[in-house]
Design a protein around this motif. Structure first.
Motif, PDB file in Angstrom:
ATOM      1  N   PHE A 164      34.773  33.616  41.060  1.00 37.98           N
ATOM      2  CA  PHE A 164      36.455  34.278  41.375  1.00 37.98           C
ATOM      3  C   PHE A 164      35.855  35.798  41.931  1.00 37.98           C
ATOM      4  N   HIS A 165      34.982  36.560  41.555  1.00 33.80           N
ATOM      5  CA  HIS A 165      34.759  37.757  41.818  1.00 33.80           C
ATOM      6  C   HIS A 165      34.079  37.804  43.307  1.00 33.80           C
ATOM      7  N   GLN A 166      33.143  36.777  43.243  1.00 28.55           N
ATOM      8  CA  GLN A 166      32.364  36.618  44.554  1.00 28.55           C
ATOM      9  C   GLN A 166      33.385  36.271  45.793  1.00 28.55           C
ATOM     10  N   PHE A 167      34.255  35.503  45.498  1.00 29.82           N
ATOM     11  CA  PHE A 167      35.109  35.084  46.481  1.00 29.82           C
ATOM     12  C   PHE A 167      35.951  36.009  46.872  1.00 29.82           C
ATOM     13  N   HIS A 168      36.417  37.086  46.274  1.00 29.66           N
ATOM     14  CA  HIS A 168      36.958  38.412  46.407  1.00 29.66           C
ATOM     15  C   HIS A 168      36.252  39.619  47.283  1.00 29.66           C
ATOM     16  N   GLU A 169      35.140  39.310  46.636  1.00 35.98           N
ATOM     17  CA  GLU A 169      34.007  40.432  47.652  1.00 35.98           C
ATOM     18  C   GLU A 169      33.885  39.811  48.918  1.00 35.98           C
ATOM     19  N   LEU A 170      33.773  38.458  49.047  1.00 41.99           N
ATOM     20  CA  LEU A 170      33.521  37.861  50.398  1.00 41.99           C
ATOM     21  C   LEU A 170      34.880  37.950  51.277  1.00 41.99           C
ATOM     22  N   PHE A 171      35.903  37.585  50.953  1.00 39.53           N
ATOM     23  CA  PHE A 171      37.009  37.646  51.659  1.00 39.53           C
ATOM     24  C   PHE A 171      37.945  39.166  51.751  1.00 39.53           C
ATOM     25  N   PHE A 172      37.469  39.850  50.979  1.00 38.39           N
ATOM     26  CA  PHE A 172      38.349  41.250  51.102  1.00 38.39           C
ATOM     27  C   PHE A 172      37.434  42.386  51.278  1.00 38.39           C
ATOM     28  N   SER A 173      37.527  43.171  52.001  1.00 40.97           N
ATOM     29  CA  SER A 173      36.724  44.365  52.491  1.00 40.97           C
ATOM     30  C   SER A 173      37.081  45.520  51.908  1.00 40.97           C
ATOM     31  N   ASN A 174      38.048  45.617  50.716  1.00 36.74           N
ATOM     32  CA  ASN A 174      38.316  46.801  49.877  1.00 36.74           C
ATOM     33  C   ASN A 174      38.167  46.151  48.564  1.00 36.74           C
ATOM     34  N   ASP A 175      38.438  47.383  47.620  1.00 32.46           N
ATOM     35  CA  ASP A 175      38.193  47.019  46.094  1.00 32.46           C
ATOM     36  C   ASP A 175      39.556  47.181  45.611  1.00 32.46           C
ATOM     37  N   TYR A 176      40.650  46.907  46.343  1.00 35.12           N
ATOM     38  CA  TYR A 176      42.028  46.992  45.882  1.00 35.12           C
ATOM     39  C   TYR A 176      42.346  45.516  45.044  1.00 35.12           C
ATOM     40  N   TRP A 177      41.682  44.651  45.232  1.00 37.37           N
ATOM     41  CA  TRP A 177      41.568  43.535  44.400  1.00 37.37           C
ATOM     42  C   TRP A 177      41.363  43.661  42.640  1.00 37.37           C
ATOM     43  N   LEU A 178      40.555  44.965  42.614  1.00 39.46           N
ATOM     44  CA  LEU A 178      40.047  45.155  41.356  1.00 39.46           C
ATOM     45  C   LEU A 178      41.250  45.720  40.468  1.00 39.46           C
ATOM     46  N   LEU A 179      41.815  44.956  39.837  1.00 38.93           N
ATOM     47  CA  LEU A 179      43.127  45.756  39.269  1.00 38.93           C
ATOM     48  C   LEU A 179      43.013  45.615  37.755  1.00 38.93           C
ATOM     49  N   ASP A 180      43.879  46.509  36.981  1.00 44.36           N
ATOM     50  CA  ASP A 180      43.777  46.835  35.648  1.00 44.36           C
ATOM     51  C   ASP A 180      44.824  46.211  34.847  1.00 44.36           C
ATOM     52  N   PRO A 181      44.363  45.324  33.731  1.00 45.99           N
ATOM     53  CA  PRO A 181      45.238  44.596  33.319  1.00 45.99           C
ATOM     54  C   PRO A 181      46.122  45.458  32.079  1.00 45.99           C
ATOM     55  N   SER A 182      45.451  46.531  31.889  1.00 49.90           N
ATOM     56  CA  SER A 182      46.429  47.443  31.024  1.00 49.90           C
ATOM     57  C   SER A 182      47.675  48.233  31.780  1.00 49.90           C
ATOM     58  N   LYS A 183      47.756  48.366  33.172  1.00 47.25           N
ATOM     59  CA  LYS A 183      48.643  48.844  33.893  1.00 47.25           C
ATOM     60  C   LYS A 183      49.061  48.109  35.140  1.00 47.25           C
ATOM     61  N   ASP A 184      48.332  47.444  35.730  1.00 46.83           N
ATOM     62  CA  ASP A 184      48.791  46.633  37.184  1.00 46.83           C
ATOM     63  C   ASP A 184      49.445  45.371  36.575  1.00 46.83           C
ATOM     64  N   ARG A 185      50.760  45.392  37.104  1.00 49.33           N
ATOM     65  CA  ARG A 185      51.350  44.282  36.993  1.00 49.33           C
ATOM     66  C   ARG A 185      51.242  43.000  37.532  1.00 49.33           C
ATOM     67  N   LEU A 186      50.503  43.117  38.877  1.00 48.67           N
ATOM     68  CA  LEU A 186      50.040  41.779  39.221  1.00 48.67           C
ATOM     69  C   LEU A 186      49.130  41.149  38.812  1.00 48.67           C
ATOM     70  N   ILE A 187      48.161  41.826  38.000  1.00 51.42           N
ATOM     71  CA  ILE A 187      47.170  40.856  37.335  1.00 51.42           C
ATOM     72  C   ILE A 187      47.680  40.396  35.797  1.00 51.42           C
ATOM     73  N   GLN A 188      48.623  41.140  35.248  1.00 53.45           N
ATOM     74  CA  GLN A 188      49.489  40.762  34.126  1.00 53.45           C
ATOM     75  C   GLN A 188      50.211  39.564  34.387  1.00 53.45           C
ATOM     76  N   MET A 189      50.718  39.449  35.767  1.00 56.47           N
ATOM     77  CA  MET A 189      51.591  38.151  36.250  1.00 56.47           C
ATOM     78  C   MET A 189      50.446  37.053  36.516  1.00 56.47           C
ATOM     79  N   MET A 190      49.300  37.305  36.781  1.00 58.05           N
ATOM     80  CA  MET A 190      48.269  36.351  37.314  1.00 58.05           C
ATOM     81  C   MET A 190      47.038  36.743  36.567  1.00 58.05           C
ATOM     82  N   PRO A 191      46.859  36.773  35.312  1.00 60.73           N
ATOM     83  CA  PRO A 191      45.501  36.638  34.787  1.00 60.73           C
ATOM     84  C   PRO A 191      44.716  35.697  35.089  1.00 60.73           C
TER      85      PRO A 191
END
Length: 231
Positions: A164-191
């Motif tokens: 899952f991490h390698q997929f994101h590193e390959l297809f996204f050029s930034n680190d905005y996909w690194l979300l914090d489950p304690s405060k970012d609701r997108l990753i709370q929606m989609m753990p």
């Protein structure tokens, strides 16, 4: 002529396999009902502290955006009794990146389908309309897909998190996909479990689609008569 047919059969087998994988992926990736069902199963509304009505509204905007780019990423919701903009800046950037990736995926699929149509026409004319070469296409599709499926299943069972991490590193050029489950609701929606469920269903239905191809292949092998001398 035989060599041209072999090349066309190989191209068709690969393009049909890729098309099946991508089309089945799309059937879930942009399916608002599928997202809503998974959020209900994962008890997302209670985890985030929103009503199911607000969660459905947010889900609609999210799926609409990654599908068409037109969803409202400034959608508001009442979280723990306070109405707020649901997605923060980092999440909005990442969702827009997903939309751009989805558009690239669709463009890739379009090119594959163009290649498929041209290859079908080429094989039809070079084979004189005989069905046996097209039966070989199904066999090539099955072999190609077996390799794809096998690789994905290994990644799924061996270390899904790493894949899952390698997929994101390959297809996204930034680190905005690194979300914090304690405060970012997108990753709370989609753990991570959401993506595990998604991948499992995608692979299962892809396997079933190829089972149908296998059945067609077996039936075709039994019913297509082999001429005594092939051109």
């Amino acid at each position: 002529m035989k060599n041209i047919q072999k090349i066309l059969i190989l191209i068709l087998g690969i393009s049909l396999s890729l098309s099946l994988f991508l089309l089945i992926f799309e059937s879930y990736a942009f399916n608002e009902h599928y997202f809503a069902e998974n959020f209900l199963d994962l008890n997302v509304a209670e985890q985030i502290g929103v009503s199911e009505e607000d969660l459905l509204n947010v889900t609609h905007e999210l799926v609409t955006h990654i599908d068409t780019g037109e969803g409202n990423l400034y959608v508001s919701a009442e979280v723990h009794g306070r109405r707020v903009i649901f997605f923060n800046h980092k999440e909005r950037v990442h969702l827009n990146d997903i939309f751009i990736l989805a558009e690239s995926g669709r463009q890739f699929l379009f090119y594959i389908q163009v290649v498929t149509i041209v290859s079908i026409l080429g094989l039809f004319f070079t084979s004189g309309g005989r069905m046996k070469p097209f039966l070989s296409v199904l066999g090539t599709t099955l072999i190609t897909s077996l390799l794809f499926l096998g690789s994905l299943v290994v990644l799924y069972f061996v270390d899904f998190t790493k894949a899952f991490h390698q997929f994101h590193e390959l297809f996204f050029s930034n680190d905005y996909w690194l979300l914090d489950p304690s405060k970012d609701r997108l990753i709370q929606m989609m753990p991570l479990q959401f993506f595990i469920n998604f991948t499992s269903q995608w692979l299962r239905n892809t396997a079933l689609a190829h089972l149908a191809i296998l059945i067609l292949y077996v039936i075709g092998k039994k019913h297509i008569k082999k001429p005594s001398a092939e051109a």
